[in-house]
Design a protein around this motif. Structure first.
Motif, PDB file in Angstrom:
ATOM      1  N   ALA A  29       0.841  -1.206   0.000  1.00 40.25           N
ATOM      2  CA  ALA A  29       0.000   0.000   0.000  1.00 40.25           C
ATOM      3  C   ALA A  29       0.872   1.249   0.000  1.00 40.25           C
ATOM      4  CB  ALA A  29      -0.918  -0.009   1.216  1.00 40.25           C
ATOM      5  N   LYS A  30       2.002   1.172   0.714  1.00 40.12           N
ATOM      6  CA  LYS A  30       2.958   2.278   0.741  1.00 40.12           C
ATOM      7  C   LYS A  30       4.340   1.715   0.455  1.00 40.12           C
ATOM      8  CE  LYS A  30       4.660   6.113   3.565  1.00 40.12           C
ATOM      9  NZ  LYS A  30       4.596   6.781   4.889  1.00 40.12           N
ATOM     10  N   PRO A  31       4.891   1.956  -0.728  1.00 39.73           N
ATOM     11  CA  PRO A  31       6.217   1.406  -1.046  1.00 39.73           C
ATOM     12  C   PRO A  31       7.289   1.924  -0.115  1.00 39.73           C
ATOM     13  CG  PRO A  31       5.489   2.952  -2.754  1.00 39.73           C
ATOM     14  CD  PRO A  31       4.343   2.776  -1.817  1.00 39.73           C
ATOM     15  N   ILE A  32       8.296   1.111   0.128  1.00 40.59           N
ATOM     16  CA  ILE A  32       9.406   1.508   0.988  1.00 40.59           C
ATOM     17  C   ILE A  32      10.282   2.541   0.280  1.00 40.59           C
ATOM     18  CG2 ILE A  32      11.484   0.675   2.173  1.00 40.59           C
ATOM     19  CD1 ILE A  32      10.034  -1.965   2.632  1.00 40.59           C
ATOM     20  N   VAL A  33      10.460   2.335  -1.017  1.00 44.65           N
ATOM     21  CA  VAL A  33      11.203   3.267  -1.866  1.00 44.65           C
ATOM     22  C   VAL A  33      10.244   3.795  -2.930  1.00 44.65           C
ATOM     23  CG1 VAL A  33      13.041   3.423  -3.620  1.00 44.65           C
ATOM     24  CG2 VAL A  33      13.446   2.172  -1.493  1.00 44.65           C
ATOM     25  N   PRO A  34      10.250   5.087  -3.207  1.00 40.50           N
ATOM     26  CA  PRO A  34       9.352   5.613  -4.245  1.00 40.50           C
ATOM     27  C   PRO A  34       9.558   4.890  -5.579  1.00 40.50           C
ATOM     28  CG  PRO A  34      10.353   7.418  -3.021  1.00 40.50           C
ATOM     29  CD  PRO A  34      11.043   6.156  -2.567  1.00 40.50           C
ATOM     30  N   ILE A  35       8.473   4.564  -6.239  1.00 42.44           N
ATOM     31  CA  ILE A  35       8.548   3.845  -7.510  1.00 42.44           C
ATOM     32  C   ILE A  35       9.383   4.611  -8.524  1.00 42.44           C
ATOM     33  CG2 ILE A  35       7.173   3.114  -9.513  1.00 42.44           C
ATOM     34  CD1 ILE A  35       5.021   2.196  -7.566  1.00 42.44           C
ATOM     35  N   SER A  36       9.320   5.927  -8.486  1.00 47.13           N
ATOM     36  CA  SER A  36      10.087   6.752  -9.428  1.00 47.13           C
ATOM     37  C   SER A  36      11.599   6.589  -9.238  1.00 47.13           C
ATOM     38  CB  SER A  36       9.704   8.223  -9.273  1.00 47.13           C
ATOM     39  OG  SER A  36       9.928   8.659  -7.944  1.00 47.13           O
ATOM     40  N   ASP A  37      12.016   6.071  -8.095  1.00 46.17           N
ATOM     41  CA  ASP A  37      13.447   5.897  -7.794  1.00 46.17           C
ATOM     42  C   ASP A  37      13.925   4.466  -7.987  1.00 46.17           C
ATOM     43  OD1 ASP A  37      13.668   8.562  -7.130  1.00 46.17           O
ATOM     44  OD2 ASP A  37      13.437   8.240  -4.980  1.00 46.17           O
ATOM     45  N   TYR A  38      13.160   3.649  -8.706  1.00 44.84           N
ATOM     46  CA  TYR A  38      13.491   2.225  -8.728  1.00 44.84           C
ATOM     47  C   TYR A  38      14.847   1.940  -9.368  1.00 44.84           C
ATOM     48  CZ  TYR A  38      12.393   0.966 -13.645  1.00 44.84           C
ATOM     49  OH  TYR A  38      12.400   0.819 -15.004  1.00 44.84           O
TER      50      TYR A  38
ATOM     51  N   TRP B 298      16.957  -1.611   4.404  1.00 41.51           N
ATOM     52  CA  TRP B 298      17.330  -1.224   3.039  1.00 41.51           C
ATOM     53  C   TRP B 298      16.709   0.130   2.686  1.00 41.51           C
ATOM     54  CZ3 TRP B 298      20.848  -2.684  -0.385  1.00 41.51           C
ATOM     55  CH2 TRP B 298      21.431  -3.961  -0.270  1.00 41.51           C
ATOM     56  N   GLY B 299      15.476   0.334   3.091  1.00 42.86           N
ATOM     57  CA  GLY B 299      14.814   1.609   2.841  1.00 42.86           C
ATOM     58  C   GLY B 299      15.544   2.754   3.517  1.00 42.86           C
ATOM     59  N   SER B 300      15.966   2.533   4.765  1.00 42.32           N
ATOM     60  CA  SER B 300      16.709   3.545   5.511  1.00 42.32           C
ATOM     61  C   SER B 300      18.071   3.802   4.882  1.00 42.32           C
ATOM     62  CB  SER B 300      16.871   3.095   6.965  1.00 42.32           C
ATOM     63  OG  SER B 300      17.577   4.044   7.716  1.00 42.32           O
ATOM     64  N   LEU B 301      18.702   2.723   4.440  1.00 43.35           N
ATOM     65  CA  LEU B 301      19.995   2.829   3.763  1.00 43.35           C
ATOM     66  C   LEU B 301      19.878   3.690   2.509  1.00 43.35           C
ATOM     67  CD1 LEU B 301      22.924   1.926   3.201  1.00 43.35           C
ATOM     68  CD2 LEU B 301      21.994  -0.194   2.255  1.00 43.35           C
ATOM     69  N   PHE B 302      18.840   3.422   1.733  1.00 43.32           N
ATOM     70  CA  PHE B 302      18.609   4.182   0.500  1.00 43.32           C
ATOM     71  C   PHE B 302      18.341   5.654   0.807  1.00 43.32           C
ATOM     72  CE2 PHE B 302      15.680   5.883  -2.724  1.00 43.32           C
ATOM     73  CZ  PHE B 302      16.451   5.708  -3.855  1.00 43.32           C
ATOM     74  N   GLU B 303      17.504   5.902   1.788  1.00 40.99           N
ATOM     75  CA  GLU B 303      17.160   7.274   2.159  1.00 40.99           C
ATOM     76  C   GLU B 303      18.397   8.048   2.621  1.00 40.99           C
ATOM     77  OE1 GLU B 303      14.077   9.662   5.154  1.00 40.99           O
ATOM     78  OE2 GLU B 303      14.043   7.467   5.032  1.00 40.99           O
ATOM     79  N   THR B 304      19.267   7.372   3.362  1.00 38.28           N
ATOM     80  CA  THR B 304      20.502   7.999   3.829  1.00 38.28           C
ATOM     81  C   THR B 304      21.394   8.372   2.652  1.00 38.28           C
ATOM     82  OG1 THR B 304      20.413   6.734   5.895  1.00 38.28           O
ATOM     83  CG2 THR B 304      22.536   7.702   5.290  1.00 38.28           C
ATOM     84  N   MET B 305      21.503   7.474   1.676  1.00 41.36           N
ATOM     85  CA  MET B 305      22.318   7.764   0.501  1.00 41.36           C
ATOM     86  C   MET B 305      21.772   8.976  -0.263  1.00 41.36           C
ATOM     87  SD  MET B 305      23.223   5.376  -2.838  1.00 41.36           S
ATOM     88  CE  MET B 305      21.691   5.791  -3.722  1.00 41.36           C
ATOM     89  N   ILE B 306      20.454   9.002  -0.458  1.00 40.19           N
ATOM     90  CA  ILE B 306      19.828  10.095  -1.195  1.00 40.19           C
ATOM     91  C   ILE B 306      20.056  11.447  -0.509  1.00 40.19           C
ATOM     92  CG2 ILE B 306      17.607  11.061  -1.947  1.00 40.19           C
ATOM     93  CD1 ILE B 306      18.514   8.728  -3.652  1.00 40.19           C
ATOM     94  N   LYS B 307      19.983  11.445   0.814  1.00 42.01           N
ATOM     95  CA  LYS B 307      20.078  12.703   1.577  1.00 42.01           C
ATOM     96  C   LYS B 307      21.512  13.211   1.743  1.00 42.01           C
ATOM     97  CE  LYS B 307      15.892  12.538   4.430  1.00 42.01           C
ATOM     98  NZ  LYS B 307      15.365  12.492   5.826  1.00 42.01           N
ATOM     99  N   TYR B 308      22.464  12.288   1.956  1.00 35.02           N
ATOM    100  CA  TYR B 308      23.781  12.712   2.400  1.00 35.02           C
ATOM    101  C   TYR B 308      24.926  12.411   1.438  1.00 35.02           C
ATOM    102  CZ  TYR B 308      21.230  13.150   6.786  1.00 35.02           C
ATOM    103  OH  TYR B 308      20.313  13.505   7.753  1.00 35.02           O
ATOM    104  N   VAL B 309      24.699  11.533   0.460  1.00 35.03           N
ATOM    105  CA  VAL B 309      25.786  11.166  -0.449  1.00 35.03           C
ATOM    106  C   VAL B 309      25.646  11.942  -1.760  1.00 35.03           C
ATOM    107  CG1 VAL B 309      26.848   9.276  -1.753  1.00 35.03           C
ATOM    108  CG2 VAL B 309      25.992   8.866   0.566  1.00 35.03           C
ATOM    109  N   PRO B 310      26.698  12.588  -2.237  1.00 36.98           N
ATOM    110  CA  PRO B 310      26.636  13.293  -3.527  1.00 36.98           C
ATOM    111  C   PRO B 310      26.285  12.318  -4.660  1.00 36.98           C
ATOM    112  CG  PRO B 310      28.639  13.857  -2.333  1.00 36.98           C
ATOM    113  CD  PRO B 310      28.017  12.723  -1.592  1.00 36.98           C
TER     114      PRO B 310
END
Length: 285
Positions: free
Chosen positions: A195-204, A258-270
């Motif tokens: 119902a709520k994806p862990i990672v946005p579909i647009s970021d697959y 994995w969702g948290s890992l991805f979110e961290t990369m998006i926010k803090y990694v160039p």
């Protein structure tokens, strides 16, 4: 009817050989067949695909419950048997399973699929989370079912699926329920779109690049598996946030981790350090 059939057909195989020519074992236990369809909870509003429909054991039950059924079968002899069932809301399509065009509208899959092409079939539905695939109840070889539902995920495509779909091992099935009996037991798995994806579909594709990079060596601890993406201070913060130690294998991370890992990369990694996956490799998956 002819117009509807054309909509779902796809180009012919370049080799002329169907990819679903082997690995098919038919369920002869009628109670089990009903159980499989019941698990899917088909309604009168559903469009359902039955892949490798065979003699129509599953198809005929689906036709009494669904709005429309697409029965995919390549064998001409089975096509004749399917037509004899006179299922009014069922479109019988003579086609190679892996070369069908998937419906653009939302659809469900209920099928006892050929063992020989289990993974390619799963990839066909799950590799692109923006497709119309909503849910499925699928019978497959038991070992493969356990691999797809394991908490220790070695394949990047499997953890990618789990960002958008729940994949549940329902139950095992003895080989005695099939004709011809396979060499191994089978299992039923159930798939539901989250119902709520862990990672946005647009970021697959971005997530897939991360997963493919990290899981090159599934047994490696996270610090080694993700070297080159996160700086040492970022890694220290990440491990603390994920509540893992230095020895935790990357393949043992949960879906939420994995969702948290991805979110961290998006926010803090160039972006220059984000691992990328080539579309050609994605198609190979």
């Amino acid at each position: 009817m002819a117009r509807s059939r054309k909509r779902y057909q796809h180009k012919k195989s370049s080799t002329g050989t169907p990819s679903n020519f082997s690995g098919k074992h038919f369920i002869h236990n009628k109670r089990l067949i009903n159980d499989i369809v019941n698990i899917a909870r088909i309604s009168k509003s559903d469009l359902v695909l039955d892949l490798g429909a065979g003699k129509g054991a599953i198809t005929s039950i689906l036709s009494s419950r669904a709005r429309k059924v697409l029965a995919i079968e390549y064998d001409s002899n089975f096509i004749k048997k399917l037509k004899q069932l006179e299922m009014k809301n069922t479109i019988i399509i003579k086609q190679d399973i892996l070369r069908i065009s998937l419906p653009q509208e939302p659809f469900v899959v209920v099928s006892n699929i050929p063992y020989a092409i289990t993974t390619p079939i799963m990839k066909m539905f799950l590799n692109k989370p923006s497709s119309g695939f909503q849910s499925g109840v699928i019978v497959m070889e038991n070992g493969v079912a356990k691999r797809f539902t394991s908490n220790f995920v070695k394949e990047s495509y499997v953890i990618a699926w789990k960002m958008w779909f729940d994949i549940q091992y329902v139950k095992g099935i003895s080989r005695r329920n099939f004709s011809p009996p396979p060499k191994v037991d089978s299992a039923v798995i159930k798939i539901n779109r989250k119902a709520k994806p862990i990672v946005p579909i647009s970021d697959y594709l971005i997530f897939w690049g991360l997963a493919d990079y990290a899981l090159k060596h599934p047994q490696y601890p996270i610090e080694i598996a993700l070297k080159g993406i996160f700086t040492p201070p970022q890694m220290k913060h990440l491990k603390r946030n994920l509540q893992i130690n230095n020895e935790t294998p990357i393949a043992s991370l949960t879906e939420l981790q994995w969702g948290s890992l991805f979110e961290t990369m998006i926010k803090y990694v160039p972006k220059s350090r984000w691992p990328k996956i080539k579309k050609a490799k994605l198609n190979h998956f």
